[in-house]
Scaffold this active site. Structure first.
Site, PDB file in Angstrom:
ATOM      1  N   GLN A 126       0.833  -1.206   0.000  1.00 12.92           N
ATOM      2  CA  GLN A 126       0.000   0.000   0.000  1.00 12.92           C
ATOM      3  C   GLN A 126       0.866   1.253   0.000  1.00 12.92           C
ATOM      4  OE1 GLN A 126      -1.931   0.874   3.768  1.00 12.92           O
ATOM      5  NE2 GLN A 126      -3.794   1.513   2.730  1.00 12.92           N
ATOM      6  N   GLY A 127       0.668   2.140  -0.962  1.00 12.50           N
ATOM      7  CA  GLY A 127       1.417   3.394  -1.039  1.00 12.50           C
ATOM      8  C   GLY A 127       0.559   4.582  -0.631  1.00 12.50           C
ATOM      9  N   TYR A 128       0.409   4.810   0.653  1.00 17.39           N
ATOM     10  CA  TYR A 128      -0.385   5.913   1.165  1.00 17.39           C
ATOM     11  C   TYR A 128       0.493   6.968   1.842  1.00 17.39           C
ATOM     12  CZ  TYR A 128      -5.179   4.191   0.399  1.00 17.39           C
ATOM     13  OH  TYR A 128      -6.364   3.817  -0.156  1.00 17.39           O
ATOM     14  N   GLU A 245     -10.131  -1.766   6.067  1.00 20.18           N
ATOM     15  CA  GLU A 245      -8.960  -1.960   6.916  1.00 20.18           C
ATOM     16  C   GLU A 245      -9.336  -1.871   8.390  1.00 20.18           C
ATOM     17  OE1 GLU A 245      -4.451  -0.125   7.524  1.00 20.18           O
ATOM     18  OE2 GLU A 245      -5.819   0.789   6.079  1.00 20.18           O
ATOM     19  N   ASN A 369      -4.878   6.562  16.102  1.00 16.94           N
ATOM     20  CA  ASN A 369      -6.056   6.504  16.966  1.00 16.94           C
ATOM     21  C   ASN A 369      -6.590   7.875  17.319  1.00 16.94           C
ATOM     22  OD1 ASN A 369      -5.723   3.782  16.809  1.00 16.94           O
ATOM     23  ND2 ASN A 369      -5.569   3.426  19.012  1.00 16.94           N
ATOM     24  N   GLU A 370      -5.710   8.891  17.342  1.00 15.84           N
ATOM     25  CA  GLU A 370      -6.183  10.253  17.560  1.00 15.84           C
ATOM     26  C   GLU A 370      -7.089  10.702  16.411  1.00 15.84           C
ATOM     27  OE1 GLU A 370      -2.564   9.527  19.880  1.00 15.84           O
ATOM     28  OE2 GLU A 370      -3.083   9.241  17.789  1.00 15.84           O
TER      29      GLU A 370
END
Length: 383
Positions: A126-128, A245, A369-370
């Site tokens: 994955q390229g994010y 995801e 998570n923030e």
């Protein structure tokens, strides 16, 4: 709301459990249980065993190899695989790119890529994330300039999990930098990792193992037919993908297995007073709290599954709760493992320490998570 498994679902669970006991290779099981590094061959061997059985992509559409299982059955399957110490299936192809292509891909893209993903012929990454564009993914700067029948891609991705194993990468790129809203102008491209101009450089993490990488694109030519959905509409694809995801981020089966292992370790390891560590009131309080939180996570997951079972629709933004609490539980498990272990047993302690360090990343990947809390506040509560 019904949070109990039906009789039919319990029969299904027993079928899955029996098959895993008979077909999960012992060497792979032992690698998972001892936290040994899994090679590409290890991961793909288990993938192909499940593909041959017809169980490797339960959530896919039936015509592309899906099982036609209900959401509850798919959850049971994932839980039982985790509890049985099965190697993880690589999410990037099966749970991310595959569903994206089924939802947004052209017929030609589906016919080209989906069978190869299903059969384990191609390994995807994955390229994010980019330097400076992780939690704020929409600020990404990797460019894709249209030149005739190709895009020319330039830029950098970072923290790219298992890119050194990958045959293909799906990437978010900025095709139109002139838009006012940063989410606009982003496109979703499929890129062959063997294309000239791609460089993969390792990033060694605190556990001393190569999990992630930097990926550089220098004038990389990508055929236009590898564009998924519309040019400049990649953010729509990205949001759809991230929902898949986060739904799988809870990993309750794995955490239940690790909790049982933690209890066994704490019951066998003496503390300073000579009693088993599990008898220490402070440790026992932490362990009890962890077990209650894991039970609550499992019930929350069942709530989402019941909603999907009743409505046939994917869950909303509040599915981020599974990612938040699931990853926090995974981290707490490794912390208590370290407390329960004997530092004098250097070999075992080192293994647990590597796992502890590796699990620090779980509350960051897939959207920190923030950020997940902000998503819930905005989309669910309207804050």
């Amino acid at each position: 709301m019904d949070l109990n498994y039906s009789d039919e679902e319990l029969v299904f669970r027993d079928e899955i459990r029996s098959w895993l006991a008979a077909n999960l290779p012992q060497d792979l099981r032992e690698k998972v249980e001892t936290y040994a590094e899994l090679t590409r061959d290890d991961l793909m061997r288990w993938h192909r065993i499940l593909a041959q059985k017809g169980w490797v992509a339960p959530s896919w559409q039936k015509e592309w190899g899906g099982t036609d299982w209900t959401p509850v059955q798919r959850n049971i399957f994932e839980e039982e695989c985790g509890f049985a110490s099965a190697p993880p299936l690589m999410l990037f192809g099966l749970h991310m790119c595959g569903p994206v292509l089924q939802r947004f891909g052209t017929q030609a893209q589906k016919e080209r890529f989906l069978p190869r993903i299903y059969n384990g012929d191609d390994f995807w990454c994955q390229g994010y994330s980019e330097p400076g564009s992780g939690s704020d993914l929409a600020s990404l700067k990797t460019r894709a300039e249209r030149q005739g029948d190709h895009y020319v891609v330039n830029g950098q991705k970072i923290w790219t999990t298992l890119a050194h194993y990958a045959d293909w990468i799906f990437c978010l790129v900025r095709a139109d930098p002139s838009t006012d809203k940063k989410q606009d102008g982003i496109s979703f491209l499929l890129i062959d990792m063997k294309t000239p101009g791609i460089t993969v450089r390792p990033l060694m993490l605190m556990d001393g193992v190569r999990h992630v990488n930097e990926v550089f694109f220098d004038d990389v030519k990508v055929p236009v037919e590898n564009l998924v959905h519309e040019e400049g509409k990649g953010w729509t694809v990205a949001k759809y993908l991230l929902g898949h995801e986060r739904m799988s981020a809870g990993r309750t089966g794995v955490s239940k297995r690790e909790l049982a292992k933690l209890k066994e370790l704490a019951a066998s390891q003496p503390g300073n007073d000579g009693k088993a560590i599990i008898e220490d009131p402070h440790f026992r309080a932490k362990l009890t709290r962890l077990e209650v939180e894991l039970m609550a996570l499992e019930i929350t997951n069942l709530r989402f599954l019941d909603e999907m079972r009743r409505t046939g629709q994917p869950p909303g933004a509040d599915v981020s709760m599974l990612k938040i609490k699931g990853t926090e539980i995974q981290q707490t498990l490794t912390e208590l493992m370290m407390r329960a272990a004997d530092p004098a047993d250097l070999e075992k302690y080192e293994v647990l320490a590597r796992r502890y360090f590796n699990m620090r990343k779980t509350t960051i990947y897939g959207g920190s998570n923030e950020v997940q809390r902000n998503i819930i506040a905005k989309m669910t509560f309207g804050l």
